[in-house]
Motif scaffolding. Structure first.
Motif, mmCIF file in Angstrom:
data_model
loop_
_atom_site.group_PDB
_atom_site.id
_atom_site.type_symbol
_atom_site.label_atom_id
_atom_site.label_comp_id
_atom_site.label_asym_id
_atom_site.label_seq_id
_atom_site.Cartn_x
_atom_site.Cartn_y
_atom_site.Cartn_z
ATOM 1 N N LYS A 221 47.304 43.069 44.474
ATOM 2 C CA LYS A 221 46.522 42.731 43.276
ATOM 3 C C LYS A 221 45.316 41.870 43.651
ATOM 4 N N ILE A 222 45.543 40.871 44.478
ATOM 5 C CA ILE A 222 44.456 39.980 44.896
ATOM 6 C C ILE A 222 43.361 40.765 45.609
ATOM 7 N N THR A 223 43.774 41.620 46.526
ATOM 8 C CA THR A 223 42.811 42.396 47.315
ATOM 9 C C THR A 223 41.990 43.333 46.436
ATOM 10 N N LYS A 224 42.635 44.007 45.513
ATOM 11 C CA LYS A 224 41.925 44.943 44.637
ATOM 12 C C LYS A 224 40.893 44.230 43.762
ATOM 13 N N VAL A 225 41.286 43.103 43.177
ATOM 14 C CA VAL A 225 40.364 42.371 42.303
ATOM 15 C C VAL A 225 39.209 41.780 43.106
ATOM 16 N N MET A 226 39.525 41.162 44.229
ATOM 17 C CA MET A 226 38.474 40.577 45.066
ATOM 18 C C MET A 226 37.524 41.662 45.568
ATOM 19 N N ASN A 227 38.075 42.782 45.988
ATOM 20 C CA ASN A 227 37.242 43.867 46.511
ATOM 21 C C ASN A 227 36.285 44.392 45.440
ATOM 22 N N PHE A 228 36.781 44.542 44.227
ATOM 23 C CA PHE A 228 35.919 45.053 43.168
ATOM 24 C C PHE A 228 34.819 44.049 42.820
ATOM 25 N N LEU A 229 35.213 42.801 42.590
ATOM 26 C CA LEU A 229 34.233 41.806 42.158
ATOM 27 C C LEU A 229 33.211 41.471 43.241
ATOM 28 N N VAL A 230 33.658 41.472 44.494
ATOM 29 C CA VAL A 230 32.748 41.118 45.592
ATOM 30 C C VAL A 230 31.945 42.331 46.065
ATOM 31 N N ASN A 231 32.638 43.415 46.387
ATOM 32 C CA ASN A 231 31.971 44.574 46.985
ATOM 33 C C ASN A 231 31.364 45.544 45.980
ATOM 34 N N ASN A 232 31.984 45.683 44.819
ATOM 35 C CA ASN A 232 31.453 46.614 43.816
ATOM 36 C C ASN A 232 30.531 45.928 42.816
ATOM 37 N N GLY A 234 29.303 42.823 43.256
ATOM 38 C CA GLY A 234 28.302 42.025 43.963
ATOM 39 C C GLY A 234 28.346 40.528 43.742
ATOM 40 N N ARG A 235 29.491 39.994 43.386
ATOM 41 C CA ARG A 235 29.591 38.543 43.196
ATOM 42 C C ARG A 235 30.079 37.858 44.475
ATOM 43 N N PRO A 236 29.568 36.660 44.773
ATOM 44 C CA PRO A 236 30.078 35.897 45.917
ATOM 45 C C PRO A 236 31.553 35.575 45.688
ATOM 46 N N SER A 237 32.331 35.579 46.735
ATOM 47 C CA SER A 237 33.772 35.322 46.574
ATOM 48 C C SER A 237 34.038 33.932 46.009
ATOM 49 N N THR A 238 33.104 33.021 46.271
ATOM 50 C CA THR A 238 33.285 31.659 45.761
ATOM 51 C C THR A 238 33.158 31.596 44.231
ATOM 52 N N ASP A 239 32.519 32.609 43.638
ATOM 53 C CA ASP A 239 32.461 32.668 42.175
ATOM 54 C C ASP A 239 33.856 32.856 41.596
ATOM 55 N N ILE A 240 34.686 33.620 42.292
ATOM 56 C CA ILE A 240 36.061 33.841 41.834
ATOM 57 C C ILE A 240 36.853 32.550 42.002
ATOM 58 N N ALA A 241 36.560 31.793 43.046
ATOM 59 C CA ALA A 241 37.251 30.511 43.261
ATOM 60 C C ALA A 241 36.955 29.542 42.128
ATOM 61 N N LYS A 242 35.757 29.670 41.539
ATOM 62 C CA LYS A 242 35.385 28.796 40.429
ATOM 63 C C LYS A 242 36.070 29.205 39.121
ATOM 64 N N THR A 243 36.435 30.486 39.030
ATOM 65 C CA THR A 243 37.119 30.984 37.828
ATOM 66 C C THR A 243 38.340 31.800 38.264
ATOM 67 N N PRO A 244 39.317 31.171 38.899
ATOM 68 C CA PRO A 244 40.451 31.912 39.476
ATOM 69 C C PRO A 244 41.337 32.634 38.459
ATOM 70 N N VAL A 245 41.208 32.260 37.190
ATOM 71 C CA VAL A 245 42.020 32.917 36.169
ATOM 72 C C VAL A 245 41.726 34.411 36.109
ATOM 73 N N VAL A 246 40.528 34.839 36.557
ATOM 74 C CA VAL A 246 40.195 36.268 36.509
ATOM 75 C C VAL A 246 41.132 37.084 37.393
ATOM 76 N N LEU A 247 41.736 36.433 38.388
ATOM 77 C CA LEU A 247 42.667 37.131 39.267
ATOM 78 C C LEU A 247 43.958 37.512 38.553
ATOM 79 N N ASN A 248 44.186 36.928 37.386
ATOM 80 C CA ASN A 248 45.385 37.250 36.609
ATOM 81 C C ASN A 248 45.141 38.397 35.628
#
Length: 329
Positions: A221-232, A234-248
């Motif tokens: 789950k983590i890999t799929k969400v990170m891959n989409f938000l970062v690679n598809n 185009g968001r920096p991975s640190t943006d997800i760290a600022k709003t980690p709830v999106v991983l849920n």
């Protein structure tokens, strides 16, 4: 194997179950799990326990489900175990409805020896400054974790305090639950997963303090969400760290549809480039539709179809180029 010298006893037990609403399937399940209950005194041993729960506001349907899934309740002493357990939970949760909720969520809530588990755990939470609201949330939402062995519970509480969590906040309880849920090797492996995406240890701990639950997600789950938000997206991975709830959040049902809409709006310069993930991923459905779909439907008629996964982004781009020699968007 039990030996029945007089079938009248078991028959009266079966009759008691039927009189109290249990169907044949439920009775069979109970008897198969605990056949010795057929030797019980139905009127003096079994019925008082059913009536006790009924007197506390547990609905008939809930009583049937609770006893069918936890027939050991009928083995416990009403005076020495069930009532003291109820009284302690009531003292912690205050509201009777919450006690019932706890019973429904955890088969262990009325089976464990609370004096050796929950009592010392609750006392510890109060000692470190946990609020009544936070404790109530923890017991009703994660009742099984309230019965963890005190030695393990103490360690989790100490670790969470050392991370800087405020004991009076509900997030303090969420963090305790996560540490109790994850083994040490799994906890460390999750840090490695996020490290591959460019998070520092500080990023990970900061994200955990904001939303502990994300650490319980699977690697997939983590890999799929990170891959989409970062690679598809185009968001920096640190943006997800600022709003980690999106991983849920659900990738297919929430993240992809909403990001697809926002991607079109960004391409058309209809929204600002610095939109935070929380701005469009966290609000409820009605709010998102009003602010990001309906608002721009005149300019981009295909938005709703994209949001409902009925149209690909490439189709939108093609249709928006020109219509009859005139630019559509």
């Amino acid at each position: 194997m039990i030996h029945l010298e007089n079938p009248e006893g078991p028959d009266s037990v079966l009759s008691l179950f039927k009189e109290n609403g249990f169907d044949d399937t439920q009775i069979t399940k109970i008897v198969r799990a605990r056949p010795h209950l057929l030797l019980s005194d139905p009127e003096n041993t079994l019925l008082p326990k059913i009536e006790f729960f009924r007197s506390k506001g547990v609905s008939s349907s809930d009583i049937l489900r609770i006893i069918t899934t936890s027939p050991d309740l009928l083995n416990r002493s009403l005076e020495n175990h069930i009532i003291p357990c109820y009284d302690f939970l009531k003292s912690v949760l205050v509201v009777n409805k919450k006690v019932i909720t706890t019973l429904k969520r955890s088969r262990w809530s009325f089976l464990n020896n609370i004096t050796k588990t929950m009592v010392p755990n609750i006392e510890l939470l109060r000692e470190v400054g946990a609020s009544q609201i936070a404790i109530s949330f923890f017991v009703t939402t994660y009742p099984d974790f309230a019965f963890i062995k005190p030695t393990k519970f103490v360690k989790a509480v100490q670790e969470v305090k050392e991370m800087g969590f405020n004991p009076s906040k509900v997030v303090f309880m969420e963090a305790i639950r996560v540490l109790l849920f994850l083994t040490k090797p799994t906890w460390e492996y999750k840090f490695e997963i996020f490290k591959r995406w460019g998070w520092s240890k500080e990023d990970n701990l900061s994200a955990f303090k904001k939303q502990p639950k994300f650490m319980t997600n699977s690697e997939e789950k983590i890999t799929k969400v990170m891959n989409f938000l970062v690679n598809n997206f185009g968001r920096p991975s640190t943006d997800i760290a600022k709003t980690p709830v999106v991983l849920n959040l659900s990738l297919e049902k929430r993240i992809i549809p909403r990001c697809s809409v926002v991607q079109i709006l960004l391409a058309k310069d209809l929204v600002k480039n610095d939109l935070s993930l929380s701005t469009f991923l966290l609000p409820n459905e009605k709010w998102f539709l009003e602010r990001f779909v309906i608002k721009f439907q005149d300019a981009v008629p295909q938005l709703l179809s994209v949001y409902q996964n009925k149209m690909d982004l490439i189709d939108v781009e093609f249709q928006s180029e020109k219509v009859g020699g005139t630019e559509l968007l």
